[in-house]
Design an enzyme around this catalytic site. Sequence first.
Site, PDB file in Angstrom:
ATOM      1  N   HIS A 158       0.761  -1.144  -0.492  1.00 46.01           N
ATOM      2  CA  HIS A 158       0.195  -0.269   0.301  1.00 46.01           C
ATOM      3  C   HIS A 158       0.968   1.187  -0.064  1.00 46.01           C
ATOM      4  O   HIS A 158       2.102   1.306  -0.051  1.00 46.01           O
ATOM      5  CB  HIS A 158      -1.084  -0.366   0.784  1.00 46.01           C
ATOM      6  CG  HIS A 158      -0.444  -0.016   2.218  1.00 46.01           C
ATOM      7  ND1 HIS A 158      -1.269   0.759   3.356  1.00 46.01           N
ATOM      8  CD2 HIS A 158       0.648   0.584   3.332  1.00 46.01           C
ATOM      9  CE1 HIS A 158      -0.850   1.277   4.621  1.00 46.01           C
ATOM     10  NE2 HIS A 158       0.813   0.678   4.384  1.00 46.01           N
ATOM     11  N   CYS A 200       5.891   6.337   4.596  1.00 41.84           N
ATOM     12  CA  CYS A 200       3.918   5.972   4.023  1.00 41.84           C
ATOM     13  C   CYS A 200       3.901   6.549   2.914  1.00 41.84           C
ATOM     14  O   CYS A 200       3.223   6.206   2.204  1.00 41.84           O
ATOM     15  CB  CYS A 200       3.087   5.843   5.444  1.00 41.84           C
ATOM     16  SG  CYS A 200       4.189   4.228   6.420  1.00 41.84           S
ATOM     17  N   HIS A 219       4.945   0.272  -0.775  1.00 41.72           N
ATOM     18  CA  HIS A 219       5.952  -0.682   0.139  1.00 41.72           C
ATOM     19  C   HIS A 219       4.780  -1.822   1.011  1.00 41.72           C
ATOM     20  O   HIS A 219       3.344  -1.768   0.806  1.00 41.72           O
ATOM     21  CB  HIS A 219       6.131  -0.085   1.726  1.00 41.72           C
ATOM     22  CG  HIS A 219       5.508   1.136   2.290  1.00 41.72           C
ATOM     23  ND1 HIS A 219       4.881   1.858   2.213  1.00 41.72           N
ATOM     24  CD2 HIS A 219       4.294   0.188   3.810  1.00 41.72           C
ATOM     25  CE1 HIS A 219       3.678   2.579   3.406  1.00 41.72           C
ATOM     26  NE2 HIS A 219       3.475   1.579   4.177  1.00 41.72           N
ATOM     27  N   HIS A 237       3.719  -4.701   4.063  1.00 34.83           N
ATOM     28  CA  HIS A 237       3.052  -5.384   5.231  1.00 34.83           C
ATOM     29  C   HIS A 237       2.879  -6.650   5.305  1.00 34.83           C
ATOM     30  O   HIS A 237       2.008  -6.939   4.393  1.00 34.83           O
ATOM     31  CB  HIS A 237       2.266  -4.377   6.146  1.00 34.83           C
ATOM     32  CG  HIS A 237       2.958  -3.254   5.862  1.00 34.83           C
ATOM     33  ND1 HIS A 237       3.641  -2.502   7.464  1.00 34.83           N
ATOM     34  CD2 HIS A 237       2.084  -1.842   5.592  1.00 34.83           C
ATOM     35  CE1 HIS A 237       3.739  -1.181   7.134  1.00 34.83           C
ATOM     36  NE2 HIS A 237       2.859  -0.834   5.961  1.00 34.83           N
ATOM     37  N   HIS A 294      -1.684 -10.486  -1.146  1.00 36.03           N
ATOM     38  CA  HIS A 294      -0.592 -10.435  -1.878  1.00 36.03           C
ATOM     39  C   HIS A 294      -0.911  -9.392  -3.232  1.00 36.03           C
ATOM     40  O   HIS A 294      -0.970  -9.439  -4.377  1.00 36.03           O
ATOM     41  CB  HIS A 294      -0.590 -11.905  -2.940  1.00 36.03           C
ATOM     42  CG  HIS A 294       0.615 -12.314  -2.176  1.00 36.03           C
ATOM     43  ND1 HIS A 294       0.426 -12.749  -1.052  1.00 36.03           N
ATOM     44  CD2 HIS A 294       2.323 -12.827  -2.091  1.00 36.03           C
ATOM     45  CE1 HIS A 294       1.368 -13.774  -0.076  1.00 36.03           C
ATOM     46  NE2 HIS A 294       2.579 -13.270  -1.064  1.00 36.03           N
ATOM     47  N   GLU A 307      -0.877  -3.988  11.494  1.00 40.09           N
ATOM     48  CA  GLU A 307       0.395  -3.538  10.124  1.00 40.09           C
ATOM     49  C   GLU A 307       1.607  -3.641  10.219  1.00 40.09           C
ATOM     50  O   GLU A 307       2.514  -4.481  10.014  1.00 40.09           O
ATOM     51  CB  GLU A 307      -0.246  -2.294   9.866  1.00 40.09           C
ATOM     52  CG  GLU A 307       0.750  -1.996   8.718  1.00 40.09           C
ATOM     53  CD  GLU A 307       0.334  -0.131   8.500  1.00 40.09           C
ATOM     54  OE1 GLU A 307      -0.836   0.495   8.076  1.00 40.09           O
ATOM     55  OE2 GLU A 307       1.296   0.396   9.080  1.00 40.09           O
TER      56      GLU A 307
END
Length: 128
Positions: free
Chosen positions: A13, A22, A26, A28, A67, A108
Amino acid sequence: MTVQKDFRFDAAHQLTHYHGKCESLHGHTYYLSVFVEGEMDRSSGMVIDFLHITNTVQEIILSKLDHKNLNDMFENPSTEIVAEWIFKTLYPPLQSTTYHLASIRLSETPSSHITYSKEDYARYTERN
Ligand SMILES: [Zn+2]
């Protein structure tokens, strides 16, 4: 009684309304816990079958998020916004006369968690 079932998924995201690390794309590994509250059925000895929670979360949540790039689904995929969508989506199918979805927790990172409860959902449905 509260039944808890835990899941994990990987997703990418980028926050579109944020200035800092952010805002770049990137990923998580998210951890999701689902809490279903209800009465134990005395004949089955269960509140809800764990497998029913697993299948429901797999079919309508993980199939869409795991994914994936969350920006394809959400304009600004903060953990709060994703948690709200997960709760809204799971609430109708995880409801019977004896149990209901009480809350979900979306993590997260190992130290960053959002809890979204049926009280949050009630406030959300009043506003919308
Ligand atoms: Zn992030």
